[in-house]
Write an enzyme that holds these catalytic residues in place. Structure first.
Site, PDB file in Angstrom:
ATOM      1  N   ARG A  16       0.850  -1.202   0.000  1.00 16.16           N
ATOM      2  CA  ARG A  16       0.000   0.000   0.000  1.00 16.16           C
ATOM      3  C   ARG A  16       0.883   1.249   0.000  1.00 16.16           C
ATOM      4  O   ARG A  16       0.978   1.956  -0.991  1.00 16.16           O
ATOM      5  CB  ARG A  16      -0.929  -0.025   1.238  1.00 16.16           C
ATOM      6  N   ASP A  17       1.545   1.495   1.095  1.00 17.18           N
ATOM      7  CA  ASP A  17       2.334   2.718   1.273  1.00 17.18           C
ATOM      8  C   ASP A  17       3.435   2.814   0.220  1.00 17.18           C
ATOM      9  O   ASP A  17       3.667   3.884  -0.372  1.00 17.18           O
ATOM     10  CB  ASP A  17       2.920   2.699   2.691  1.00 17.18           C
ATOM     11  N   HIS A 210       4.935   3.627  13.256  1.00 21.04           N
ATOM     12  CA  HIS A 210       5.189   3.685  11.814  1.00 21.04           C
ATOM     13  C   HIS A 210       6.305   4.702  11.601  1.00 21.04           C
ATOM     14  O   HIS A 210       6.079   5.902  11.613  1.00 21.04           O
ATOM     15  CB  HIS A 210       3.898   4.107  11.092  1.00 21.04           C
ATOM     16  N   HIS A 212       9.861   6.290   9.734  1.00 21.60           N
ATOM     17  CA  HIS A 212      10.555   6.480   8.458  1.00 21.60           C
ATOM     18  C   HIS A 212      12.055   6.580   8.714  1.00 21.60           C
ATOM     19  O   HIS A 212      12.483   6.928   9.816  1.00 21.60           O
ATOM     20  CB  HIS A 212      10.048   7.745   7.763  1.00 21.60           C
ATOM     21  N   CYS A 243       5.445   9.233   2.160  1.00 15.71           N
ATOM     22  CA  CYS A 243       4.158   9.914   2.018  1.00 15.71           C
ATOM     23  C   CYS A 243       4.229  10.905   0.882  1.00 15.71           C
ATOM     24  O   CYS A 243       4.950  11.900   0.965  1.00 15.71           O
ATOM     25  CB  CYS A 243       3.786  10.644   3.302  1.00 15.71           C
ATOM     26  N   ASN A 252      10.274   4.626   4.106  1.00 14.56           N
ATOM     27  CA  ASN A 252       9.828   3.777   5.200  1.00 14.56           C
ATOM     28  C   ASN A 252      10.996   2.983   5.765  1.00 14.56           C
ATOM     29  O   ASN A 252      11.986   2.727   5.081  1.00 14.56           O
ATOM     30  CB  ASN A 252       8.775   2.786   4.690  1.00 14.56           C
TER      31      ASN A 252
END
Lengths: 308, 308
Positions: A16-17, A210, A212, A243, A252
């Site tokens: 997804r990301d 989450h 980075h 993002c 990430n």
């Protein structure tokens, strides 16, 4: 596979990301192969898609098909990101086990990203929970607090705002709320402080870290979160993604490096590192030319490697 | 410059560890420029050279000249690496403030690296200390325990061996003993455990954490060491260097990223990040074509950056 039960949950967000951050569209069959390879490595939670208009994110146009495929893998928690009620409806109809809703702690980021204030996003969470209760009450709802550690638009984000927002989304019915370093601005002291404050506010409903790796602190921040009791960590195979709405942010935490860190520490992830490294092949095949990161994959496992 | 006194000491090893790991020889004038730029950024301990035969390491042939130049910078602790008494004699004659002696915790690495057993290296430390006492008693002697967290030749290194060796080098007269992850095999749990055990053995004579980023865990390991009381950290500008005698190992912790981590945490390093980034220019100029690493330099300081 490990004999021991996992002590941390590595939640893979690459499909997804990662995929929504790159321009190329990975063919659906390659997504299937990649998700199957992650599953074969022992990954047991995967954010497989986001339910957003295909006009905005053509990379996610096959979201329902990807969810249906992922649902065939026994024991896998199939997650999807939804920004609003419409997306939640589609995700719930597709049969996801868990939905995650990004809620910006930064007002500036919230307005830029979804054209809603934070209060309006809390109302969206409430509406999504109501829909979930009506049509699929077994589905878990997570609100992920993005820009929790800083914002590229407004700069610093007050910790009080983050703690307040975590309380708000839980009061609105979310099952859990995690913290996202959307912009790569977190540091370990802040991670410990903020997760502790959020836990004091919402207790066991505190969700994933989450992180980075924008400025190289990704794993140090995961360690810091682990130290204060966080047990779910988002990461992306090959470090794919970031993002797209936060200018200058990228990167990430690399799943391979994260799993290596925990396994080296003797913290069981349930993930087989060799098979995880093998899952880079379908990622590369489905996104030719896209850079794939990771320090462990470059260096290889140490001589004499054995799980502590 | 910071107003606050530094809480951690960032000990720059690039001019020694970095330069002796690359094939090219940095011209002496460029070494002067690079060291001056590091000093201008607030770095107050630099390992500027190693005293070894120029036939073996032509990169270090100008060691005495580099030391003499570094001694002109007020308040800078000028360090040099010496592998043996002959090197120590030359370093002491050149006027260094501190010498560091690498002592392998792995017998296999010790034999491969200096053709001596660990016990023979402890005797070398004793002889160097005797020489220091005779001709320059104010000079500090550090024994850095290399391969303390694992070895590419023999695999695992027993923690008992590391603790024993730390006790031995201190008993032989070294002022302090640090731990080096020469091979990039350390993990944060091990770093905490081993530094705690070494501190229990040699107390305040516990020295620096010298971590590598081979598998991406460099900063997490520095954080772990900080958590258990370590306050001196070796790192290399641009991540230059590693250990040329440990096959497959590479990648010192990047000074820029390390300083950013601590400053972001509110832990004062005394180093100005903008000036530190500027010190990459003389490094690049002196080593054209050599890769220079670092996540912070790529991403830049966050918007709204201010030291906590």
């Amino acid at each position: 596979m490990q004999e021991n039960p996992p002590e941390v949950l590595v939640s893979e967000v690459g499909p997804r990301d990662g995929l929504q951050s790159v321009k190329a569209v990975m063919p659906t069959a390659d997504k299937f192969r990649w998700i199957a390879a992650l599953y074969a490595a022992g990954v047991r939670e995967i954010e497989v898609a986001s339910f957003v208009p295909a006009k905005l994110l053509p990379q996610m146009a096959d979201a329902a098909a990807v969810v249906r495929h992922a649902l065939t893998l026994p024991g896998l928690t199939v997650m999807a990101l939804v920004p609003n009620v419409r997306g939640a409806q589609a995700a719930l109809e597709a049969g996801v086990h868990k939905i995650t809703i990004p809620v910006s702690a930064s007002e500036a980021h919230s307005l830029a990203n979804v054209r809603k204030t934070r209060e309006q996003m809390v109302e969206e969470v409430r509406a999504i929970v109501a829909l979930r209760n009506e049509i699929a009450p077994q589905v878990k709802v997570e609100a992920g607090l993005s820009t929790a550690f800083g914002c590229t638009l407004q700069g610093q984000v007050a910790e009080d705002d983050v703690v307040w927002l975590a309380g708000q989304v839980i009061a609105a019915g979310a099952d859990e709320s995690g913290l996202s370093d959307t912009t790569g601005m977190a540091n370990p002291a802040q991670v410990r402080r903020l997760f502790q404050r959020v836990r004091a506010e919402i207790g066991e409903r505190t969700g994933a870290a989450h992180m980075h790796n924008t400025r190289g602190l990704g794993l140090a921040n995961c360690l810091a979160a682990y130290d204060v009791g966080v047990r779910t960590f988002d990461s992306s195979l090959g470090g794919l993604g970031g993002c797209p709405y936060a200018p200058g942010a990228s990167g990430n935490v690399v799943t391979e490096d994260l799993v290596f860190m925990f396994e080296a520490m003797g913290v069981c992830t349930g993930v087989d590192i060799d098979k995880l490294l093998a899952a880079r092949e379908p990622l590369r095949a489905g996104l030719p030319g896209e850079p794939v990161y990771g320090m462990l994959p470059e260096a290889g496992l140490p001589k004499g490697w054995s799980v502590a």
